[in-house]
Design a protein around this motif. Structure first.
Motif, PDB file in Angstrom:
ATOM      1  N   THR A 153      41.086  51.317  52.461  1.00  0.00           N
ATOM      2  CA  THR A 153      41.154  49.872  52.660  1.00  0.00           C
ATOM      3  C   THR A 153      40.259  49.181  51.629  1.00  0.00           C
ATOM      4  N   CYS A 154      40.780  48.185  50.971  1.00  0.00           N
ATOM      5  CA  CYS A 154      40.016  47.489  49.927  1.00  0.00           C
ATOM      6  C   CYS A 154      38.764  46.872  50.549  1.00  0.00           C
ATOM      7  N   PRO A 155      37.579  47.270  50.036  1.00  0.00           N
ATOM      8  CA  PRO A 155      36.353  46.758  50.649  1.00  0.00           C
ATOM      9  C   PRO A 155      36.129  45.271  50.363  1.00  0.00           C
ATOM     10  N   HIS A 156      36.757  44.784  49.295  1.00  0.00           N
ATOM     11  CA  HIS A 156      36.534  43.379  48.932  1.00  0.00           C
ATOM     12  C   HIS A 156      37.257  42.426  49.892  1.00  0.00           C
ATOM     13  N   CYS A 157      38.506  42.750  50.190  1.00  0.00           N
ATOM     14  CA  CYS A 157      39.288  41.817  51.030  1.00  0.00           C
ATOM     15  C   CYS A 157      39.532  42.385  52.430  1.00  0.00           C
ATOM     16  N   HIS A 158      38.939  43.534  52.704  1.00  0.00           N
ATOM     17  CA  HIS A 158      39.098  44.187  54.014  1.00  0.00           C
ATOM     18  C   HIS A 158      40.555  44.428  54.384  1.00  0.00           C
ATOM     19  N   LYS A 209      45.552  36.107  45.488  1.00  0.00           N
ATOM     20  CA  LYS A 209      45.458  37.561  45.679  1.00  0.00           C
ATOM     21  C   LYS A 209      44.075  38.106  45.342  1.00  0.00           C
ATOM     22  N   CYS A 210      43.663  39.120  46.085  1.00  0.00           N
ATOM     23  CA  CYS A 210      42.368  39.775  45.865  1.00  0.00           C
ATOM     24  C   CYS A 210      42.305  40.359  44.454  1.00  0.00           C
ATOM     25  N   HIS A 211      41.215  40.117  43.736  1.00  0.00           N
ATOM     26  CA  HIS A 211      41.126  40.590  42.345  1.00  0.00           C
ATOM     27  C   HIS A 211      40.854  42.099  42.274  1.00  0.00           C
ATOM     28  N   GLU A 212      40.389  42.694  43.350  1.00  0.00           N
ATOM     29  CA  GLU A 212      40.089  44.132  43.357  1.00  0.00           C
ATOM     30  C   GLU A 212      41.362  44.970  43.511  1.00  0.00           C
ATOM     31  N   CYS A 213      42.209  44.563  44.446  1.00  0.00           N
ATOM     32  CA  CYS A 213      43.367  45.388  44.795  1.00  0.00           C
ATOM     33  C   CYS A 213      44.689  44.741  44.380  1.00  0.00           C
ATOM     34  N   GLY A 214      44.596  43.560  43.778  1.00  0.00           N
ATOM     35  CA  GLY A 214      45.820  42.882  43.331  1.00  0.00           C
ATOM     36  C   GLY A 214      46.703  42.446  44.484  1.00  0.00           C
TER      37      GLY A 214
END
Ligand SMILES: [Zn+2]
Ligand SMILES: [Zn+2]
Length: 384
Positions: A153-158, A209-214
């Protein structure tokens, strides 16, 4: 009716596949061709039914044996069997409740949304691990830790996929996840539901959109997973650990881990189902005079008594000293079976030779008729 495909081929498993492999193969097919995932797709529905029929036969040891022996003829018309296309979806869900995680619903094992909402959820992929166990670990069960590379799970956007945590209702389907199409068919105008293309059936869209996971909600990462392996497992078994596989996009349902079991050979003990076998080579004087010997078991050595006049081929059973039962595989707790052989000296010095020469004339060393007979009876039993 079109000729039926081979059930093993339908599930994509070998004829020697274990129950766990068959179950796992069926589960994959059921996910792939599930009607919630393939709405209105007749071919997928047929595949889904075909897989269910194959699984219904191959999961049952008796039906599977009949099928192996006689083919489709052997299992057709059996009580509760499927007769061609007469099977319906409700049957499948209620019969394989353990696979679908509950009656009727598909949501239990992370499928594609209940029919009440029609929305789809993503499902993470499965992972495979191989684990090598000693017989001692099999006896007690063991918890092992693995560091695995997987989607997390992307830690930036949970897992939301959104930079600011906000998602919006899909404007195309209004958040339903499905769109209705009207098509002209030979039966007239018909409505069909399809997953919404704009939101991939999730009913949600992300503006920022989250920049970590696109916007996917998952990234590549490492995770230490702890897997408990129950006591009594055997070489070749596959354990399915739910929910520890790849994380799913957009906070969907994570995949599973399939754990392939390998069991190392023990240096003294052989395994037969849940029994352990120890071949004891007894020295001649102890066989003749009686005494005690040490036997290896999985929890240390034990002494067993040897009666005087012990014959080669005698079997001593130590109840409950084998492997524990594992649920679903049909073996109870095993025993430790001691097969006794007697060591006959191969080289003797002059003095020892004389000792045996003397015995030759002694009546006690020649088997009587009744002893010969009971020896014969015992050997007959081995081949029964
Ligand atoms: Zn993210
Ligand atoms: Zn939509």
């Amino acid at each position: 009716m079109a000729s039926k495909r081979d059930y093993y081929e339908v599930l994509g498993v070998s004829k020697t596949a274990s129950d766990a492999e068959i179950k796992s193969a069926y589960k994959k097919m059921a996910i792939k061709y599930h009607p919630d995932r393939n709405p209105g797709d007749k071919e997928a529905e047929e595949k889904f039914k075909e897989a269910a029929e194959a699984y219904d036969v191959l999961r049952d040891p008796q039906k599977r044996q009949r099928y192996d022996q006689f083919g489709h003829e052997g299992v057709n018309g059996s009580a509760g069997g499927f007769g061609g296309s007469s099977m319906n979806m409700d049957d499948i869900f209620s019969m394989f409740g353990d696979i679908f995680g509950g009656r009727g619903g598909f949501g239990g094992f992370g499928g594609f949304g209940g029919s009440s909402t029609g929305r789809q959820q993503y499902r993470g992929g499965d992972l495979r691990l191989k684990v090598r166990l000693t017989l001692n670990e099999v006896a007690t069960g063991v918890t092992k830790k693995f560091k695995v590379k997987k989607k997390i799970t992307c830690p930036h956007c949970h897992g939301t996929g959104s930079e600011d945590g906000h998602t919006e209702k899909c404007p195309v389907c209004g958040g339903k996840g499905q769109t209705i199409q009207v098509v002209n068919t030979m039966f007239g105008r018909m409505q069909t539901q399809k997953p919404c293309m704009n939101c991939n059936g999730t009913g949600k869209v992300i503006k920022n959109k989250c920049h970590e996971c696109g916007g996917e909600g998952v990234v590549n990462g490492d995770e230490v997973v702890e897997i408990h392996i129950p006591a009594g497992v055997a070489d070749g078994m596959v354990l399915n650990v739910q929910g520890k596989g790849h994380a799913a996009k957009m906070s969907g349902v994570p995949g599973d881990i399939q754990v392939y079991i390998e069991v190392e050979e023990h240096e003294d003990l052989l395994r037969q189902d849940n029994n352990l076998i120890y071949n004891l080579l007894l020295d001649l004087p102890t066989a003749v005079l009686g005494g005690a010997v040490e036997i290896p078991t999985l929890d240390g050595k034990v002494r067993i008594k040897i009666d005087s006049g012990t014959q080669p081929g005698k079997v001593v059973r130590l109840r409950g000293k084998g492997l524990p039962a594992v649920s679903g595989y049909g073996y109870g707790t095993g025993d430790l079976i001691v097969n006794i052989s007697v060591y006959i000296p191969e080289t003797l010095n002059k003095e020892e030779k004389q000792m045996f020469e003397k015995m030759k004339d002694n009546e006690s060393f020649v088997p009587s008729k009744s002893q010969t007979k009971s020896f014969f009876e015992r050997f007959k039993k081995i081949f029964e």
